[in-house]
Design a protein around this motif. Sequence first.
Motif, PDB file in Angstrom:
ATOM      1  N   GLN A 192       4.168  11.531  18.654  1.00 46.28           N
ATOM      2  CA  GLN A 192       3.220  10.940  17.700  1.00 46.28           C
ATOM      3  C   GLN A 192       3.793  10.964  16.288  1.00 46.28           C
ATOM      4  N   LYS A 193       4.427  12.060  15.932  1.00 46.28           N
ATOM      5  CA  LYS A 193       5.027  12.148  14.599  1.00 46.28           C
ATOM      6  C   LYS A 193       6.172  11.145  14.450  1.00 46.28           C
ATOM      7  N   ALA A 194       6.984  10.987  15.489  1.00 51.53           N
ATOM      8  CA  ALA A 194       8.059   9.996  15.439  1.00 51.53           C
ATOM      9  C   ALA A 194       7.468   8.598  15.271  1.00 51.53           C
ATOM     10  N   GLU A 195       6.394   8.311  15.997  1.00 54.17           N
ATOM     11  CA  GLU A 195       5.759   6.997  15.896  1.00 54.17           C
ATOM     12  C   GLU A 195       5.182   6.773  14.497  1.00 54.17           C
ATOM     13  N   GLU A 196       4.566   7.785  13.916  1.00 54.98           N
ATOM     14  CA  GLU A 196       4.052   7.666  12.548  1.00 54.98           C
ATOM     15  C   GLU A 196       5.173   7.282  11.591  1.00 54.98           C
ATOM     16  N   HIS A 197       6.328   7.910  11.757  1.00 53.62           N
ATOM     17  CA  HIS A 197       7.442   7.615  10.852  1.00 53.62           C
ATOM     18  C   HIS A 197       8.070   6.262  11.158  1.00 53.62           C
ATOM     19  N   ARG A 198       8.021   5.816  12.411  1.00 50.51           N
ATOM     20  CA  ARG A 198       8.481   4.456  12.716  1.00 50.51           C
ATOM     21  C   ARG A 198       7.586   3.439  12.000  1.00 50.51           C
ATOM     22  N   GLN A 199       6.284   3.706  11.992  1.00 47.17           N
ATOM     23  CA  GLN A 199       5.353   2.808  11.312  1.00 47.17           C
ATOM     24  C   GLN A 199       5.573   2.829   9.799  1.00 47.17           C
ATOM     25  N   ILE A 200       5.779   4.011   9.252  1.00 45.57           N
ATOM     26  CA  ILE A 200       6.065   4.111   7.814  1.00 45.57           C
ATOM     27  C   ILE A 200       7.349   3.355   7.484  1.00 45.57           C
ATOM     28  N   LEU A 201       8.366   3.521   8.314  1.00 41.84           N
ATOM     29  CA  LEU A 201       9.640   2.826   8.093  1.00 41.84           C
ATOM     30  C   LEU A 201       9.446   1.318   8.163  1.00 41.84           C
ATOM     31  N   ALA A 202       8.685   0.852   9.148  1.00 38.27           N
ATOM     32  CA  ALA A 202       8.441  -0.590   9.273  1.00 38.27           C
ATOM     33  C   ALA A 202       7.729  -1.121   8.033  1.00 38.27           C
ATOM     34  N   GLN A 203       6.760  -0.380   7.537  1.00 35.78           N
ATOM     35  CA  GLN A 203       6.043  -0.795   6.335  1.00 35.78           C
ATOM     36  C   GLN A 203       6.973  -0.783   5.128  1.00 35.78           C
ATOM     37  N   PHE A 204       7.816   0.235   5.053  1.00 34.50           N
ATOM     38  CA  PHE A 204       8.784   0.312   3.961  1.00 34.50           C
ATOM     39  C   PHE A 204       9.723  -0.892   3.988  1.00 34.50           C
ATOM     40  N   LEU A 205      10.222  -1.242   5.176  1.00 33.40           N
ATOM     41  CA  LEU A 205      11.146  -2.368   5.280  1.00 33.40           C
ATOM     42  C   LEU A 205      10.454  -3.689   4.957  1.00 33.40           C
ATOM     43  N   LYS A 206       9.178  -3.752   5.243  1.00 34.75           N
ATOM     44  CA  LYS A 206       8.399  -4.957   4.949  1.00 34.75           C
ATOM     45  C   LYS A 206       8.151  -5.094   3.446  1.00 34.75           C
ATOM     46  N   ASP A 207       7.816  -3.993   2.798  1.00 37.17           N
ATOM     47  CA  ASP A 207       7.496  -4.024   1.377  1.00 37.17           C
ATOM     48  C   ASP A 207       8.024  -2.757   0.696  1.00 37.17           C
ATOM     49  N   PRO A 208       9.305  -2.708   0.418  1.00 32.31           N
ATOM     50  CA  PRO A 208       9.912  -1.486  -0.127  1.00 32.31           C
ATOM     51  C   PRO A 208       9.433  -1.119  -1.530  1.00 32.31           C
ATOM     52  N   HIS A 209       8.777  -2.039  -2.217  1.00 36.85           N
ATOM     53  CA  HIS A 209       8.344  -1.748  -3.584  1.00 36.85           C
ATOM     54  C   HIS A 209       7.203  -0.744  -3.637  1.00 36.85           C
ATOM     55  N   ASP A 210       6.553  -0.510  -2.506  1.00 34.26           N
ATOM     56  CA  ASP A 210       5.451   0.460  -2.457  1.00 34.26           C
ATOM     57  C   ASP A 210       5.940   1.891  -2.239  1.00 34.26           C
ATOM     58  N   TYR A 211       7.244   2.069  -2.100  1.00 36.58           N
ATOM     59  CA  TYR A 211       7.805   3.387  -1.766  1.00 36.58           C
ATOM     60  C   TYR A 211       8.892   3.753  -2.757  1.00 36.58           C
ATOM     61  N   PRO A 212       9.189   5.041  -2.869  1.00 36.47           N
ATOM     62  CA  PRO A 212      10.264   5.446  -3.791  1.00 36.47           C
ATOM     63  C   PRO A 212      11.626   4.990  -3.270  1.00 36.47           C
ATOM     64  N   ARG A 213      12.512   4.637  -4.187  1.00 37.30           N
ATOM     65  CA  ARG A 213      13.878   4.258  -3.773  1.00 37.30           C
ATOM     66  C   ARG A 213      14.636   5.477  -3.248  1.00 37.30           C
ATOM     67  N   GLU A 214      14.525   6.534  -3.999  1.00 36.52           N
ATOM     68  CA  GLU A 214      15.201   7.779  -3.631  1.00 36.52           C
ATOM     69  C   GLU A 214      14.165   8.768  -3.119  1.00 36.52           C
ATOM     70  N   TYR A 215      14.576   9.546  -2.155  1.00 43.59           N
ATOM     71  CA  TYR A 215      13.682  10.570  -1.632  1.00 43.59           C
ATOM     72  C   TYR A 215      14.505  11.791  -1.294  1.00 43.59           C
ATOM     73  N   LYS A 216      14.284  12.857  -2.040  1.00 42.89           N
ATOM     74  CA  LYS A 216      14.977  14.134  -1.817  1.00 42.89           C
ATOM     75  C   LYS A 216      16.490  13.949  -1.718  1.00 42.89           C
ATOM     76  N   GLY A 217      17.033  13.213  -2.661  1.00 38.23           N
ATOM     77  CA  GLY A 217      18.480  13.083  -2.752  1.00 38.23           C
ATOM     78  C   GLY A 217      19.088  11.996  -1.887  1.00 38.23           C
ATOM     79  N   GLY A 218      18.263  11.228  -1.182  1.00 33.98           N
ATOM     80  CA  GLY A 218      18.791  10.151  -0.351  1.00 33.98           C
ATOM     81  C   GLY A 218      17.836   8.982  -0.377  1.00 33.98           C
ATOM     82  N   SER A 219      18.124   7.987   0.412  1.00 33.54           N
ATOM     83  CA  SER A 219      17.237   6.833   0.434  1.00 33.54           C
ATOM     84  C   SER A 219      15.998   7.143   1.282  1.00 33.54           C
ATOM     85  N   PHE A 220      14.908   6.483   0.959  1.00 37.82           N
ATOM     86  CA  PHE A 220      13.668   6.662   1.711  1.00 37.82           C
ATOM     87  C   PHE A 220      13.864   6.208   3.157  1.00 37.82           C
TER      88      PHE A 220
END
Length: 93
Positions: free
Chosen positions: A32-60
């Motif tokens: 379930q946690k992996a699926e949540e992050h797959r969904q977050i990633l899909a949303q990020f790829l769809k609209d990256p402007h809603d997410y930080p460019r950098e996250y903890k020293g790397g890309s989101f």
Amino acid sequence: MDMSTALQSAKTPADHQALAEHYEAVAREMEQKAEEHRQILAQFLKDPHDYPREYKGGSFEAHCKRLIDIYERAAEANRDMADDHRRMAGGAR
């Protein structure tokens, strides 16, 4: 469940079956946690402007992919443990 005690005291098929069920439940949680992050990633790829460019020293994106991998590996490891305990439940006396 106190895993240390449960693992040390598991002697009967029912004990091992209970452990197998516990590990299966954890595997489902990890999936379930992996699926949540797959969904977050899909949303990020769809609209990256809603997410930080950098996250903890790397890309989101890399962060999400890393978490997906971690959770998928954890699910697999827990399934393996469940399988081991099912085998022990079948052979325990």
